[in-house]
Structure formats: structure tokens, C-alpha cells
Scaffold this motif. Structure first.
Motif, short mmCIF file in Angstrom:
data_model
loop_
_atom_site.label_atom_id
_atom_site.label_comp_id
_atom_site.label_asym_id
_atom_site.label_seq_id
_atom_site.Cartn_x
_atom_site.Cartn_y
_atom_site.Cartn_z
N PHE A 287 0.84 -1.20 0.00
CA PHE A 287 0.00 0.00 0.00
C PHE A 287 0.88 1.26 0.00
CE2 PHE A 287 -2.72 3.23 2.13
CZ PHE A 287 -3.66 3.33 1.13
N ASN A 288 1.94 1.25 0.79
CA ASN A 288 2.85 2.40 0.77
C ASN A 288 3.52 2.54 -0.60
OD1 ASN A 288 2.21 2.99 3.37
ND2 ASN A 288 4.26 2.73 4.19
N SER A 289 3.86 1.42 -1.21
CA SER A 289 4.46 1.49 -2.55
C SER A 289 3.49 2.15 -3.52
CB SER A 289 4.82 0.09 -3.06
OG SER A 289 5.81 -0.48 -2.24
N PHE A 290 2.23 1.81 -3.41
CA PHE A 290 1.19 2.40 -4.27
C PHE A 290 1.12 3.92 -4.06
CE2 PHE A 290 -3.20 3.98 -4.32
CZ PHE A 290 -3.54 3.77 -5.65
N LEU A 291 1.11 4.35 -2.80
CA LEU A 291 1.05 5.79 -2.52
C LEU A 291 2.28 6.50 -3.07
CD1 LEU A 291 -0.36 5.75 1.12
CD2 LEU A 291 -1.55 6.53 -0.94
N GLN A 292 3.42 5.85 -2.96
CA GLN A 292 4.64 6.49 -3.46
C GLN A 292 4.64 6.57 -4.99
OE1 GLN A 292 6.75 4.06 -0.87
NE2 GLN A 292 6.81 5.60 0.73
N ILE A 293 4.08 5.56 -5.65
CA ILE A 293 3.96 5.63 -7.11
C ILE A 293 3.05 6.81 -7.49
CG2 ILE A 293 2.99 4.46 -9.14
CD1 ILE A 293 3.88 1.79 -7.73
N GLN A 294 1.95 6.97 -6.74
CA GLN A 294 1.05 8.11 -7.00
C GLN A 294 1.81 9.42 -6.91
OE1 GLN A 294 -2.59 8.11 -7.61
NE2 GLN A 294 -1.60 6.25 -8.32
N GLY A 295 2.63 9.54 -5.87
CA GLY A 295 3.40 10.77 -5.68
C GLY A 295 4.36 11.00 -6.83
N ILE A 296 5.05 9.95 -7.22
CA ILE A 296 6.09 10.07 -8.25
C ILE A 296 5.51 10.55 -9.59
CG2 ILE A 296 7.69 8.69 -9.67
CD1 ILE A 296 8.26 7.11 -7.03
N GLU A 297 4.24 10.24 -9.84
CA GLU A 297 3.65 10.66 -11.12
C GLU A 297 3.75 12.17 -11.35
OE1 GLU A 297 -0.26 9.07 -11.85
OE2 GLU A 297 0.55 7.06 -12.14
N THR A 298 3.82 12.95 -10.28
CA THR A 298 3.91 14.41 -10.44
C THR A 298 5.25 14.98 -9.96
OG1 THR A 298 2.85 14.73 -8.29
CG2 THR A 298 1.42 14.77 -10.24
N LEU A 299 6.24 14.12 -9.75
CA LEU A 299 7.53 14.59 -9.22
C LEU A 299 8.10 15.75 -10.05
CD1 LEU A 299 9.96 14.14 -7.22
CD2 LEU A 299 10.98 12.80 -9.07
N HIS A 300 8.10 15.57 -11.37
CA HIS A 300 8.72 16.58 -12.25
C HIS A 300 8.01 17.93 -12.16
CE1 HIS A 300 5.50 14.55 -14.32
NE2 HIS A 300 5.49 15.43 -15.30
#
Ligand code: PLP
Length: 435
Positions: A287-300
Motif C-alpha cells: 500500500f505504501n508502494s502504491f502511494l509512493q507511485i502516486q506521488g512520483i507521477e507528479t515529481l517533475h
């Protein structure tokens, strides 16, 4: 036709490491909240356990959601493979334990994140690993500390608390000369701002808790293997001797090119997964991996805004009568301005800045208590703006002398500038300064 061979940051942040699964077509990365995986048959199970075929066995070792996270961050960092952990600290711990044991040493920049500093100075010492501290602001201080037992040179991209930038070029030359890997903690910059593997590093660690996850919701860490170090060079017998805990497997033979025909050198990360993640068990929750993937989508996008807001905050504070000094690499008079121009992407200088209040310690505490948009927390890299007064919080257990020697003066306030509207941030700082 526009020809472009390697996708840009934004495309990688949204797509790297994920192919929608053929069964459901789910566009988002699914949360595989499972501990274990069905083997096709006994032969399949035997092959997975023998590492003759790579596949899911048990979530402590591998998980399909976490696998996307690992591939995505590896792509963003220009590495070949990643290994996610339950926290940044867990990632740093295993990154070192994977290559150093009792009797070995690490040469590290002294300007470290506080948690890394205590791990290195006190906890590794108990395990017999000596950490020798060099001064990242004096690159010539590293070489005299290197010897036959040195297993890595370590540093943070952005030093704490002075925001000094790691001397990549000078240290890369030493790594080449002595055949020692460079391990860099890139948390405070993120791969959108700096990519250490392109600057001579061999291994990169990131706390996913900060800019990568980006929303202050979940703790996590990741190690990325650059695939660019020769672990068979003689300094690392654990890679070239048979591993009795894996029926005599020799990691360098098995994974210096994987798959054998034209594959990448993933020996370091495979050894870490198969020995250290297996045995220490500090894996992330899917679940934490999922949340971190969500975050990374807008990193740039977020990093551009963090950086442009921080630049404007720095300029505002610089001109404020109640502020005695401002430290931000984006200011032309910063001692780190040239290094930022050399090592950071597209003129970005990060979201962290420090400044001094004319009223000293008491004014620092009063200022923090008067902020309304900035939150008073011990964190960085959240989309929300954060502020802390280190002398009364993170560094309060040190004597004033020790504080000053680590760069924490009584008047020092640290900001992690978020992505809110800049006008609101400046107005908040202004009213708190007046208070
Ligand atoms: C926060 C942080 C860490 C530790 O990460 P956790 O996820 O909190 O364990 C390591 N290095 C840096 C630079 C950090 O900011």
C-alpha cells in the motif's frame, strides 16, 4: 517526425516500470496486497527458489506493486534496478551492510542527514564498521582516509544543514583511482533535480518519504543500482566467493550481466535483495508502494514549483530587514551556487533553504509559532510548506558549541518550501517576521 531515444522525466515518472496487466487492463498500478503467490507447479516453485527463474515467492522479497516502484525510481535515477525498503534509514542501512562488515570502513562526508549520522557514528561502530568522516566542502579531505578496507565513499547530494553540494567530480576521480564505489543519498534533491549516477556515483539511495512520495503520507526508502561498478575488482570477496546461504551461488558470476546475453550488471542489488532483504525483512508495504507511485507521477511538476517558490522565498528573505542571512544555492552569492549550476538540472536548486533571524533563538521560536501556512514539523519534501527551528528541536540535545560546529546557529530557521501559491507563502513569512 520528432525522434527521441530516451523518454524525459515526466514520461518516466508516469510510465516507467508499468505495463497494464492483460487480465484486467487496470490503467492504474494495482495494489497487490498479498503476502504470497501461487506457484504454477512444483517445478516452477523449485526453479524460483533456486533463482533459475525470477518471480514472486513472498512479499518480503518481491511484490508486483513494489516492483513497479523499483523500476520507476531506477529509471528516474538512470540506474538499472532498484530495491525498495520500509524507510529511508532501512535503505541506507542495507546499502552499506551489503558491502561492508566488521573490520571494514566507509569514508563519508560529515555533512549528513541526522539519522544517517547517528547510524554511521554510533550504530555501525557497534557492528565493527568504522565510518571515517571527511569534509564535503574540502574534497581533498577524502583521499587520506581511503585504505584497503574502504568499501565505499558516501555522501548526501545536499548536505545538512548547510545545503552544500557534494563534490561529485573530485570524489568520482578517487572512486576510479581506488576502485571504490560512490554511494549517494539523493533525497534532498530528488532525481528531478540531480542524478548522481550520471555524475560518477554507483549506488543511489532515496528516502521515498520526502520529495518522491511527496505528500507526507508514507515512510519508505529505495536503493538504486547504477550497474556501473566492477564488484569483481578484488575489493569485494563476498561477490566473488560462493554464498553458503544460497547453495554456493557466486553473485558476481550470476548477475554481472543478467540476463546473460546483453543484460545489465545487477549483482549489487540482487545480493541485497537475496541476502539482506531476505534476512532483515525491512520490506515496504504494497500500500505504501502504491502511494509512493502516486506521488512520483507528479515529481517533475512538483520539483519545478518547489524550486521556483524556494527561489522567490530566498529573494524575499534576502531583502527583509529582520533577516540577517539567507542560505539558498539559487542565490548568486551562495558558496554553493556554482556547484548547483554544474550538477543540477535546468537551473533548479531544490526546495530547502536556511536563514537567520536578527533576534536570535527567542525570535526563531516566536517566528515558528506565528506561521499559519507553513507547518512546524520535522520533515522535508512535503508538497506543503514546512518550517523548523533546529536549535530548539532537531539539534536541542547538542551543546551550543556542538550546534554551531554542525552549522546550527541559534538564529537558524530551516524551510522546506512547498508548492502553494507564492503570494500566500510570502505573506505568511512576512506576518510571522513582523510578529
Ligand atoms: C528523511 C531522510 C532520510 C531518512 O529517511 P526515512 O524515510 O525518514 O527513514 C535519509 N536521508 C535524508 C537526506 C533524509 O532527508
Amino acid at each position: 517526425m520528432i525522434e527521441k531515444k530516451t523518454p524525459g522525466m515526466g514520461t518516466l515518472a508516469l510510465h516507467a516500470g508499468h505495463v497494464p496487466d492483460s487480465e484486467t487492463g487496470s490503467r492504474a498500478v494495482p495494489i497487490y496486497q498479498t503476502t504470497s503467490y501461487m506457484f504454477r507447479d512444483s517445478e516452477h516453485a523449485a526453479k524460483l527458489f533456486a533463482i533459475e527463474e525470477l518471480g514472486n515467492i513472498y512479499t518480503r522479497l518481491m511484490n508486483p506493486t513494489t516492483d513497479v516502484l523499483e523500476k520507476r525510481v531506477a529509471a528516474l535515477e538512470s540506474g538499472v534496478a532498484g530495491l525498495a525498503h520500509s524507510s529511508g534509514q532501512a535503505a541506507i542501512t542495507n546499502a552499506i551492510l551489503n558491502i561492508a562488515g566488521a573490520g571494514d570502513n566507509i569514508v563519508s562526508a560529515a555533512q549528513l542527514y541526522g539519522g544517517t549520522y547517528t547510524l554511521f557514528k554510533y550504530t555501525f561502530k557497534k557492528l565493527g564498521i568504522e565510518v571515517r568522516f571527511a569534509d564535503a566542502e574540502d574534497p581533498s579531505s577524502f583521499e587520506p582516509l581511503i585504505d584497503d578496507k574502504t568499501k565505499a565513499i558516501y555522501g548526501d547530494t545536499v548536505g545538512n544543514p548547510k545545503l552544500n553540494i557534494f563534490p561529485f567530480e573530485e570524489v568520482a576521480a578517487l572512486c576510479e583511482k581506488y576502485k571504490v564505489p560512490m554511494i549517494i543519498d539523493n533525497t534532498a534533491a530528488s532525481p528531478a533535480v540531480c542524478r548522481p549516477l550520471e555524475l560518477g556515483a554507483h549506488i543511489v539511495v532515496n528516502s521515498l518519504t520526502k520529495y518522491l512520495g511527496g505528500h507526507g503520507t508514507s515512510i519508505g526508502g529505495i536503493v538504486v543500482d547504477g550497474g556501473n561498478f566492477d564488484w569483481g575488482c578484488g575489493r569485494f570477496p563476498e561477490f566473488t566467493n560462493p554464498d553458503p546461504s544460497y547453495h554456493g551461488m557466486v553473485f558476481w558470476d550470476a548477475f554481472q550481466a543478467f540476463p546473460p546475453a546483453g543484460g545489465a550488471n545487477i549483482a549489487y542489488i540482487m545480493k541485497m535483495r537475496l541476502q539482506w532483504l531476505r534476512d532483515t525483512g525491512n520490506c515496504p508495504s504494497p500500500f505504501n508502494s502504491f502511494l509512493q507511485i502516486q506521488g512520483i507521477e507528479t515529481l517533475h511538476l512538483r520539483m519545478e514549483r518547489h524550486c521556483s517558490n524556494a527561489q522567490k522565498v530566498a529573494e524575499f528573505l534576502k531583502g527583509h530587514p529582520d533577516v540577517s542571512w539567507v542560505n539558498y544555492p539559487g542565490l548568486p552569492d551562495s558558496p554553493h551556487h556554482a556547484a548547483a549550476g554544474k550538477y543540477f538540472e535546468k537551473g533548479m536548486c531544490g526546495g530547502l533553504l536556511g536563514f537567520g533571524l536578527k533576534g536570535g533563538k527567542a525570535a526563531g521560536a516566536k517566528f515558528i509559532d506565528s506561521l499559519k501556512v507553513f507547518s512546524h514539523v520535522a520533515n522535508i519534501g512535503d508538497a506543503k510548506s514546512l518550517a523548523i527551528h533546529p536549535a530548539t528541536t532537531t539539534h536541542q540535545q547538542l551543546t551550543e558549541e556542538q550546534q554551531i560546529s554542525t552549522g546550527v546557529t541559534p538564529d537558524f530557521v530551516r524551510l522546506s518550501v512547498g508548492i502553494e501559491d507564492i503570494e500566500d507563502l510570502l505573506a505568511d513569512l512576512d506576518q510571522a517576521l513582523k510578529a
